[in-house]
Design an enzyme around this catalytic site. Structure first.
Site, mmCIF file in Angstrom:
data_model
loop_
_atom_site.group_PDB
_atom_site.id
_atom_site.type_symbol
_atom_site.label_atom_id
_atom_site.label_comp_id
_atom_site.label_asym_id
_atom_site.label_seq_id
_atom_site.Cartn_x
_atom_site.Cartn_y
_atom_site.Cartn_z
ATOM 1 N N HIS A 54 0.838 -1.206 0.000
ATOM 2 C CA HIS A 54 0.000 0.000 0.000
ATOM 3 C C HIS A 54 0.865 1.244 0.000
ATOM 4 C CE1 HIS A 54 -3.768 2.144 0.420
ATOM 5 N NE2 HIS A 54 -3.268 2.851 1.415
ATOM 6 N N GLN A 59 2.731 11.347 -1.597
ATOM 7 C CA GLN A 59 2.782 11.873 -0.237
ATOM 8 C C GLN A 59 4.191 11.875 0.349
ATOM 9 O OE1 GLN A 59 -0.264 9.989 2.175
ATOM 10 N NE2 GLN A 59 -1.870 10.506 0.713
ATOM 11 N N ARG A 81 -5.334 15.770 6.473
ATOM 12 C CA ARG A 81 -5.879 15.549 5.141
ATOM 13 C C ARG A 81 -6.119 16.881 4.417
ATOM 14 N NH1 ARG A 81 -11.489 12.534 3.390
ATOM 15 N NH2 ARG A 81 -12.337 14.467 4.200
ATOM 16 N N TYR A 120 -4.580 7.348 -6.779
ATOM 17 C CA TYR A 120 -5.838 8.080 -6.899
ATOM 18 C C TYR A 120 -5.672 9.513 -7.374
ATOM 19 C CZ TYR A 120 -4.923 9.531 -1.966
ATOM 20 O OH TYR A 120 -4.379 9.991 -0.794
ATOM 21 N N HIS A 207 -11.969 3.472 -3.473
ATOM 22 C CA HIS A 207 -11.183 4.108 -2.423
ATOM 23 C C HIS A 207 -11.622 3.718 -1.020
ATOM 24 C CE1 HIS A 207 -10.118 7.358 0.414
ATOM 25 N NE2 HIS A 207 -9.000 7.426 -0.278
ATOM 26 N N ARG A 210 -16.679 5.668 2.116
ATOM 27 C CA ARG A 210 -17.065 7.075 2.123
ATOM 28 C C ARG A 210 -17.051 7.663 0.718
ATOM 29 N NH1 ARG A 210 -13.234 9.761 3.815
ATOM 30 N NH2 ARG A 210 -11.728 8.123 4.262
ATOM 31 N N HIS A 232 -9.552 1.059 1.307
ATOM 32 C CA HIS A 232 -9.431 1.497 2.693
ATOM 33 C C HIS A 232 -10.668 1.049 3.465
ATOM 34 C CE1 HIS A 232 -6.935 4.994 0.927
ATOM 35 N NE2 HIS A 232 -6.100 4.200 1.572
ATOM 36 N N GLU A 235 -10.703 2.923 9.054
ATOM 37 C CA GLU A 235 -9.451 3.558 9.479
ATOM 38 C C GLU A 235 -9.665 4.513 10.641
ATOM 39 O OE1 GLU A 235 -5.819 6.285 7.594
ATOM 40 O OE2 GLU A 235 -7.579 5.817 6.396
ATOM 41 N N HIS A 269 -5.764 -0.885 6.524
ATOM 42 C CA HIS A 269 -5.801 -0.289 7.868
ATOM 43 C C HIS A 269 -6.623 -1.138 8.834
ATOM 44 C CE1 HIS A 269 -3.638 3.013 6.229
ATOM 45 N NE2 HIS A 269 -4.667 3.505 5.552
ATOM 46 N N ASP A 320 2.261 3.317 2.828
ATOM 47 C CA ASP A 320 1.195 4.302 2.760
ATOM 48 C C ASP A 320 1.714 5.699 2.420
ATOM 49 O OD1 ASP A 320 -1.142 5.776 3.025
ATOM 50 O OD2 ASP A 320 -1.787 4.788 4.829
#
Length: 455
Positions: A54, A59, A81, A120, A207, A210, A232, A235, A269, A320
């Site tokens: 993952h 990032q 975030r 993504y 994803h 949500r 995900h 989490e 997660h 991650d």
């Protein structure tokens, strides 16, 4: 033919000494047996190299930039975030490729031979598609090819800002697609993977519960007839509350009731699950994709690994957010989280195997399964994903077997011991350095100069 002579080797059946591993021209292990041929390489300790299951490669460029207290009285995953979305608005395709190449280099130097990239970031600023819908997908593939890492590409479907189906805002817009456009993007990604190295794999990634509604999730899952499915799951506490409010069930509870989760799935997660959900997920054969360093950084919570593994569950490890790409550090952080929660020691050890052996072999099996990659073992026919290490040093002190693994994971000197990494037979790390380190690092540092004021 490459021929490696190794003093110690971890095979599927356990430790053996003084073996010869032959790698053929296709990048697979041709033979494992007694030392007979003249070696092209030597290793004191030879291990299978796992898959990093993952990663959000972009990032990595944010590492260290989100540690100051903001105006909110309590900093959290959600404040982090918002900063991440702001950062996104600075990234060009050139930046994305340069950052990804650096990340993949660091993974290889840490001992990972493959990566499942949870990709993504699809569009330009404001969510405007590039003329080539798969522009950034191509950049990830190019970065993987340049670094030599094995790639499982996971294009991510991201449609909504929450369970209430609110529109995407700000940086989120660069992720967004409706199901029809996502399937077109996924088709374009399939065309790119067809022209990539043979060990590259295409999967699918809704994803989260949500960001994808029940209709979209079912459509995407039905489309994904082959390949891994990653998502995900559970989490954050706020995610649990949102699912309860809109769907009347907790995330893991809802997913297991509504979908035929099986060994193709990797749920990332899973830090907010009940004991019953933990055992139920373990029974599906799915991989729980754990990212203990990022989960610690973001305050996600602690995955219940003692119960999950005790129930026969499969786990693997990922980096991650890539703030610290350290294979052995991820394993150590998971074990320490169990000790802190339960006030115990050697929480994941068994009567037969040490803590390090349990963690490492679990990561090998789970990473290969989650990536759809024929790796994770030193055996004829498997991809030659290998780590060669020195043991005659102050860190390993010529230790053998499980004690050597425990020392790598819990002694802190793994990076100093690591000398060589092969990914699908390509010898990409030599003497502890990636073969293209200077060029890739120079491009990354130029990108970072461009981005220094992004946050």
């Amino acid at each position: 033919m490459q021929v490696i002579h190794a003093s110690q080797v971890l095979l599927p059946g356990g430790w053996q000494t003084d073996l010869e591993i032959c790698i053929d021209a296709t990048g697979r292990i041709a033979a494992v047996g007694p030392q007979q041929r003249t070696p092209t390489h030597r290793a004191a300790l030879l291990l299978p190299a796992p898959v990093n299951l993952h990663s959000h490669s972009f990032q990595r460029a944010m590492a260290g930039l989100t540690e100051a207290r903001g105006p909110d009285p309590r900093d959290s995953f959600w404040t982090w975030r918002r900063l991440m979305y702001r950062f996104l608005d600075q990234l060009t395709p050139e930046h994305v490729e340069a950052i990804a190449a650096q990340v993949f280099l660091e993974m290889l130097e840490a001992g990972y031979a493959g990566v499942a990239e949870f990709h993504y970031l699809h569009h330009a600023i404001g969510g405007v598609p590039y003329d080539d819908l798969a522009e950034l997908t191509g950049r990830i593939i190019a970065a993987a090819e340049r670094s030599g890492i094995g790639l499982t590409l996971l294009p991510v479907h991201y449609q909504f800002g929450g369970c209430d189906r609110r529109p995407l805002q700000g940086g989120q817009q660069r992720f967004g697609n409706d199901p029809e456009r996502f399937l077109r993007l996924h088709g374009a990604a399939a065309g790119l993977i067809d022209r990539a190295p043979d060990d590259f794999v295409l999967g699918t990634a809704p994803h989260s519960l949500r960001a994808v509604d029940p209709v979209g999730l079912r459509e995407i899952a039905q489309h994904a007839a082959t390949g891994p499915i990653h998502m995900h799951l559970a989490e954050q506490l706020a995610e649990v509350d949102e699912m309860l409010s809109h769907h009347g069930a907790r995330p893991a509870e809802w997913l297991l009731a509504e979908h035929g989760v099986d060994a193709r799935w990797c749920l990332i997660h899973c830090t907010q699950m009940t004991e019953a959900e933990t055992r139920a997920l373990a029974r599906t054969g799915a991989v729980a994709g754990l990212c203990p360093i990022t989960e610690s950084s973001l305050g996600d919570g602690i995955f219940n690994a003692t119960t999950y593994l005790g129930a026969g569950g499969t786990i693997g490890f990922g980096s991650d957010s890539n703030i610290d790409i350290t294979l052995f550090g991820e394993l150590r952080t998971l074990e320490y989280s169990q000790r802190l929660r339960d006030r115990s020691r050697a929480a994941l050890a068994t009567l037969d195997h040490s803590t390090g052996r349990v963690l490492f072999e679990a990561g090998l099996a789970g990473g290969a399964q989650a990536a759809g990659r024929d790796s994770g073992r030193i055996a004829p026919g498997a991809l030659a994903d290998l780590i060669g290490l020195d043991d005659d040093n102050e860190w390993l002190c010529n230790r053998s077997g499980d004690r050597a693994l425990d020392s790598l994971i819990f002694g802190g000197g793994a990076r100093a011991c690591l000398r060589d990494v092969w990914s699908a037979g390509c010898h990409v790390v030599r003497e502890g350095r990636h073969v293209a380190r200077d060029v890739i690092v120079a491009e990354f540092t130029r990108a970072m100069r461009d981005l220094e004021t992004a946050i």
